[in-house]
Design a protein around this motif. Structure first.
Motif, PDB file in Angstrom:
ATOM      1  N   LYS A  56      -1.131  -4.411  -6.893  1.00  0.00           N
ATOM      2  CA  LYS A  56      -0.667  -3.042  -7.096  1.00  0.00           C
ATOM      3  C   LYS A  56      -1.692  -2.039  -6.568  1.00  0.00           C
ATOM      4  O   LYS A  56      -2.885  -2.153  -6.858  1.00  0.00           O
ATOM      5  CB  LYS A  56      -0.403  -2.808  -8.586  1.00  0.00           C
ATOM      6  CG  LYS A  56       0.076  -1.410  -8.923  1.00  0.00           C
ATOM      7  CD  LYS A  56       0.296  -1.265 -10.424  1.00  0.00           C
ATOM      8  CE  LYS A  56       0.766   0.141 -10.779  1.00  0.00           C
ATOM      9  NZ  LYS A  56       0.976   0.297 -12.241  1.00  0.00           N
ATOM     10  N   HIS A  57      -1.228  -1.077  -5.777  1.00  0.00           N
ATOM     11  CA  HIS A  57      -2.084  -0.022  -5.205  1.00  0.00           C
ATOM     12  C   HIS A  57      -3.202  -0.578  -4.320  1.00  0.00           C
ATOM     13  O   HIS A  57      -4.165   0.129  -4.038  1.00  0.00           O
ATOM     14  CB  HIS A  57      -2.704   0.842  -6.308  1.00  0.00           C
ATOM     15  CG  HIS A  57      -1.732   1.778  -6.964  1.00  0.00           C
ATOM     16  ND1 HIS A  57      -1.276   2.936  -6.360  1.00  0.00           N
ATOM     17  CD2 HIS A  57      -1.126   1.727  -8.183  1.00  0.00           C
ATOM     18  CE1 HIS A  57      -0.434   3.554  -7.174  1.00  0.00           C
ATOM     19  NE2 HIS A  57      -0.315   2.847  -8.273  1.00  0.00           N
ATOM     20  N   PHE A  71       3.267  -6.164  -4.779  1.00  0.00           N
ATOM     21  CA  PHE A  71       2.630  -5.173  -3.917  1.00  0.00           C
ATOM     22  C   PHE A  71       3.151  -3.755  -4.180  1.00  0.00           C
ATOM     23  O   PHE A  71       3.226  -2.954  -3.250  1.00  0.00           O
ATOM     24  CB  PHE A  71       2.886  -5.512  -2.445  1.00  0.00           C
ATOM     25  CG  PHE A  71       2.240  -6.782  -1.966  1.00  0.00           C
ATOM     26  CD1 PHE A  71       0.920  -6.791  -1.555  1.00  0.00           C
ATOM     27  CD2 PHE A  71       2.967  -7.961  -1.911  1.00  0.00           C
ATOM     28  CE1 PHE A  71       0.332  -7.966  -1.090  1.00  0.00           C
ATOM     29  CE2 PHE A  71       2.392  -9.137  -1.458  1.00  0.00           C
ATOM     30  CZ  PHE A  71       1.064  -9.139  -1.051  1.00  0.00           C
ATOM     31  N   PRO A  72       3.510  -3.382  -5.404  1.00  0.00           N
ATOM     32  CA  PRO A  72       4.043  -2.033  -5.603  1.00  0.00           C
ATOM     33  C   PRO A  72       2.998  -0.969  -5.266  1.00  0.00           C
ATOM     34  O   PRO A  72       1.830  -1.080  -5.652  1.00  0.00           O
ATOM     35  CB  PRO A  72       4.411  -2.013  -7.088  1.00  0.00           C
ATOM     36  CG  PRO A  72       3.568  -3.073  -7.711  1.00  0.00           C
ATOM     37  CD  PRO A  72       3.420  -4.137  -6.674  1.00  0.00           C
ATOM     38  N   HIS A  73       3.414   0.045  -4.510  1.00  0.00           N
ATOM     39  CA  HIS A  73       2.568   1.172  -4.119  1.00  0.00           C
ATOM     40  C   HIS A  73       1.377   0.741  -3.247  1.00  0.00           C
ATOM     41  O   HIS A  73       0.438   1.519  -3.073  1.00  0.00           O
ATOM     42  CB  HIS A  73       2.041   1.922  -5.350  1.00  0.00           C
ATOM     43  CG  HIS A  73       3.086   2.190  -6.381  1.00  0.00           C
ATOM     44  ND1 HIS A  73       4.134   3.072  -6.178  1.00  0.00           N
ATOM     45  CD2 HIS A  73       3.270   1.670  -7.632  1.00  0.00           C
ATOM     46  CE1 HIS A  73       4.901   3.097  -7.251  1.00  0.00           C
ATOM     47  NE2 HIS A  73       4.415   2.258  -8.137  1.00  0.00           N
ATOM     48  N   ALA A  74       1.398  -0.468  -2.720  1.00  0.00           N
ATOM     49  CA  ALA A  74       0.308  -0.923  -1.851  1.00  0.00           C
ATOM     50  C   ALA A  74       0.478  -0.315  -0.461  1.00  0.00           C
ATOM     51  O   ALA A  74       1.570   0.079  -0.056  1.00  0.00           O
ATOM     52  CB  ALA A  74       0.297  -2.444  -1.760  1.00  0.00           C
ATOM     53  N   ASN A  75      -0.629  -0.260   0.280  1.00  0.00           N
ATOM     54  CA  ASN A  75      -0.608   0.300   1.635  1.00  0.00           C
ATOM     55  C   ASN A  75      -0.870  -0.824   2.632  1.00  0.00           C
ATOM     56  O   ASN A  75      -1.995  -1.314   2.742  1.00  0.00           O
ATOM     57  CB  ASN A  75      -1.669   1.393   1.768  1.00  0.00           C
ATOM     58  CG  ASN A  75      -1.504   2.185   3.056  1.00  0.00           C
ATOM     59  OD1 ASN A  75      -0.842   1.757   3.992  1.00  0.00           O
ATOM     60  ND2 ASN A  75      -2.117   3.353   3.121  1.00  0.00           N
ATOM     61  N   PHE A 126       7.761  -5.039  -3.259  1.00  0.00           N
ATOM     62  CA  PHE A 126       7.202  -4.042  -2.352  1.00  0.00           C
ATOM     63  C   PHE A 126       7.692  -2.644  -2.722  1.00  0.00           C
ATOM     64  O   PHE A 126       7.816  -1.782  -1.862  1.00  0.00           O
ATOM     65  CB  PHE A 126       7.610  -4.352  -0.911  1.00  0.00           C
ATOM     66  CG  PHE A 126       6.873  -5.512  -0.294  1.00  0.00           C
ATOM     67  CD1 PHE A 126       5.602  -5.353   0.233  1.00  0.00           C
ATOM     68  CD2 PHE A 126       7.449  -6.771  -0.250  1.00  0.00           C
ATOM     69  CE1 PHE A 126       4.928  -6.414   0.802  1.00  0.00           C
ATOM     70  CE2 PHE A 126       6.791  -7.843   0.320  1.00  0.00           C
ATOM     71  CZ  PHE A 126       5.521  -7.669   0.849  1.00  0.00           C
ATOM     72  N   ALA A 128       6.053   0.586  -1.375  1.00  0.00           N
ATOM     73  CA  ALA A 128       4.914   0.169  -0.543  1.00  0.00           C
ATOM     74  C   ALA A 128       5.037   0.798   0.842  1.00  0.00           C
ATOM     75  O   ALA A 128       6.125   1.119   1.316  1.00  0.00           O
ATOM     76  CB  ALA A 128       4.871  -1.349  -0.427  1.00  0.00           C
ATOM     77  N   LYS A 129       3.895   0.958   1.514  1.00  0.00           N
ATOM     78  CA  LYS A 129       3.856   1.517   2.860  1.00  0.00           C
ATOM     79  C   LYS A 129       3.619   0.385   3.852  1.00  0.00           C
ATOM     80  O   LYS A 129       2.570  -0.255   3.822  1.00  0.00           O
ATOM     81  CB  LYS A 129       2.747   2.564   2.971  1.00  0.00           C
ATOM     82  CG  LYS A 129       2.954   3.800   2.099  1.00  0.00           C
ATOM     83  CD  LYS A 129       1.797   4.765   2.258  1.00  0.00           C
ATOM     84  CE  LYS A 129       2.026   6.033   1.420  1.00  0.00           C
ATOM     85  NZ  LYS A 129       2.063   5.747  -0.013  1.00  0.00           N
ATOM     86  N   ALA A 139      10.570   1.524  -0.134  1.00  0.00           N
ATOM     87  CA  ALA A 139       9.509   1.025   0.746  1.00  0.00           C
ATOM     88  C   ALA A 139       9.640   1.683   2.121  1.00  0.00           C
ATOM     89  O   ALA A 139      10.734   2.007   2.567  1.00  0.00           O
ATOM     90  CB  ALA A 139       9.585  -0.490   0.875  1.00  0.00           C
TER      91      ALA A 139
END
Length: 426
Positions: free
Chosen positions: A135-136, A154-158, A174, A177-178, A197
């Motif tokens: 996360k993040h 992978f929530p809010h992951a870049n 995701f 996610a970006k 996403a």
């Protein structure tokens, strides 16, 4: 006193404050840019971090061949450019760690924690990332070729510009996610949670999105050639400029391919299709040969001029065109700004009214101790968040369409909830 000196003394008091004001603005902008680059996380993200960056053990650049060489506590550790290939890091806590440029080839990170970790440029080729908690996490330009990340979070992951070729992300999360400009060719993304996403310009050739939840996901200008969206949920997804040649949408729901390029396959009967126009206007095709025929005649006349005169004429023409274009652009920018301000204001009011409609319905359900379909209620809330996000990202009147579309889908969901409540009352 000379006239020149008088002019200098007359205007210096006025010019100097203006100069320093402009200089202060320039310095402020530069400082803001530097801070934006050095501190990419938002204030809320920074407050949510588990510990200060680099507050853990400093292991930068070290090479580890056995997991026993690592300290037990790796939270917020500095492992920049460290070598951790093939190590068993199962369930290890690397929350907030700095792993920028680290090598983790074929490492086992099953159920490991890398929330808020910095993995920019890290090499996780063929790594086992099953049920990884990220996360993040910052995975910009990371390499995850052939990685196995089933049920990873992978929530809010870049993952901007990350390379994820042939990676397996079955049932991964995701959400928000970006993944802009990421390479996901031949990746397995079946049953992923990809609500909101961002896959802008991502390479997604032959990607499997079977049964994926992709409400309000962004696929702008992405390459989706031969991608598979079997039974995927695509409510509010944006395919503007995406290449969908031979992409399959068997039993996918709420498919809207407005602005997409190419022709998809196995489209549901209710699919909205308005492909982008790629062919040049007919007038351009006829004018091309004419221009080619006229070119030799003009060239002969120009060669008759002296080089010096030709340079002067070209320079004068270039300066005149520059001034003309600058004037036209300035007026166009003013008109565009005024038009966009009006359109944005109207869109903001519409989104605000939609939010009030949600609040009103929520109050009615609480007062009457009833509830509508959870799926439709969740869809309405997601649409509201997507509309706010679209407003924040919009830069042109055309880009406000995403906010209007989200509000439209949200109101349809609210209508279904109200209809269900009506049946409950009866």
């Amino acid at each position: 006193m000379f006239p020149q000196e008088a002019l200098v003394r007359r205007y210096t008091p006025r010019v100097t404050p203006l100069f320093f004001a402009l200089l202060a603005v320039l310095i402020t902008v530069l400082v803001g840019i530097v801070l934006a680059i050095m501190l990419p996380a938002t204030a809320s993200d920074a407050a949510a971090r588990p510990c200060a960056i680099g507050s853990g053990p400093n292991l930068a650049g070290k090479r580890f061949t056995r997991v026993e060489q690592l300290p037990q506590n790796l939270r917020c550790a500095t492992l920049t450019n460290a070598k951790l290939d093939e190590l068993d890091l199962t369930q290890r806590d690397l929350t907030g760690a700095v792993l920028r440029g680290a090598s983790l080839k074929e490492a086992d990170l099953t159920q490991a924690h890398v929330e808020y970790a910095d993995l920019r440029g890290a090499d996780l080729t063929s790594a086992d990332l099953g049920q990884l908690q990220a996360k993040h996490a910052d995975l910009r330009a990371a390499i995850l070729i052939d990685a196995s990340a089933g049920q990873a979070e992978f929530p809010h992951a870049n993952l901007t510009k990350a390379t994820l070729t042939r990676a397996v992300f079955t049932q991964a999360d995701f959400t928000d996610a970006k993944l802009a400009d990421a390479d996901l060719n031949q990746a397995a993304l079946g049953q992923i949670k990809g609500r909101t996403a961002d896959f802008t310009r991502a390479k997604l050739r032959d990607v499997k999105f079977g049964q994926a939840t992709l409400q309000h996901a962004v696929f702008k200008e992405a390459d989706l050639t031969e991608a598979v969206f079997t039974q995927a949920e695509l409510q509010g997804a944006d395919f503007t400029g995406a290449i969908i040649e031979q992409a399959s949408f068997i039993q996918a729901s709420d498919v809207n391919l407005t602005g997409a390029r190419g022709s998809g396959a196995n489209l549901p009967s209710d699919t909205i299709v308005a492909p982008a126009t790629e062919e040049p206007p007919a007038g351009d095709k006829t004018e091309g040969p004419a221009r080619e025929l006229e070119q030799p005649t003009g060239s002969k006349g120009l060669f008759g001029l002296s080089p010096a005169l030709l340079v002067v004429l070209v320079s004068a023409f270039g300066l005149s065109m520059t001034l003309l274009i600058w004037g036209i652009s300035s007026g166009r920018r003013k008109r565009h700004h005024a038009t966009f301000s009006m359109a944005r204001h109207a869109a903001e009011e519409d989104v605000t009214r939609f939010g009030e409609e949600i609040d009103t319905l929520d109050f009615e359900m609480k007062v009457n101790a009833v509830s509508g379909p959870s799926h439709d209620w969740r869809a309405a809330l997601d649409a509201y968040e997507a509309a706010k996000r679209a407003l924040m990202l919009a830069r042109t009147p055309g880009e406000l369409h995403a906010a209007a579309a989200a509000v439209h889908h949200g109101r349809l969901a609210l209508h279904r909830v109200r209809s269900s409540m009506g049946r409950t009352y009866n």
